[in-house]
Design a protein around this motif. Structure first.
Motif: not given
Length: 131
Positions: A28-50
């Protein structure tokens, strides 16, 4: 992290075959950082993550712009454990139960992208890569 690398690889191939750029994150932490820099049109995520899991990711996205308006597809082996209040709080575009079939994945990705605000056409797979 995604506990099934084959699932991540399959989703990547599906999305890239459809012409989408894919950015992977391991938690989740990496995804949040990536979201800020890439600003994707869509996020696909699993619920069970570190590091807080997909629920943390969705809550933090929903609390900020442009994350509040970004469609999210949740992929989980625990869809039946999500209560109605949690579904309302997380506001996913779709919840897909593992194992995900091709038609469900394609339909959800295209449907979510048709409602997404214009951006970088990047899909953020919030799961562990296979290499």
């Amino acid at each position: 992290a995604e506990d099934d690398p084959q699932a991540c690889s399959m989703m990547r191939r599906i999305c890239e075959f459809q012409g989408h750029e894919v950015e992977e994150s391991r938690d989740a932490a990496q995804a949040l950082a990536a979201f800020e820099s890439f600003q994707p049109d869509l996020v696909i995520t699993d619920l069970a993550m570190p590091l807080g899991g997909g629920q943390r990711l969705l809550r933090e996205l929903r609390a900020s712009e442009p994350g509040a308006s970004c469609p999210v597809i949740v992929i989980t082996g625990y869809a039946t454990l999500l209560g109605e209040r949690e579904r309302e709080d997380l506001q996913p575009y779709a919840i897909l139960e593992k194992p995900v079939d091709l038609e469900s994945m394609l339909g959800s990705v295209e449907g979510a992208l048709s409602q997404a605000p214009a951006g970088n056409s990047v899909i953020d797979l919030d799961q562990s890569p296979e290499s």
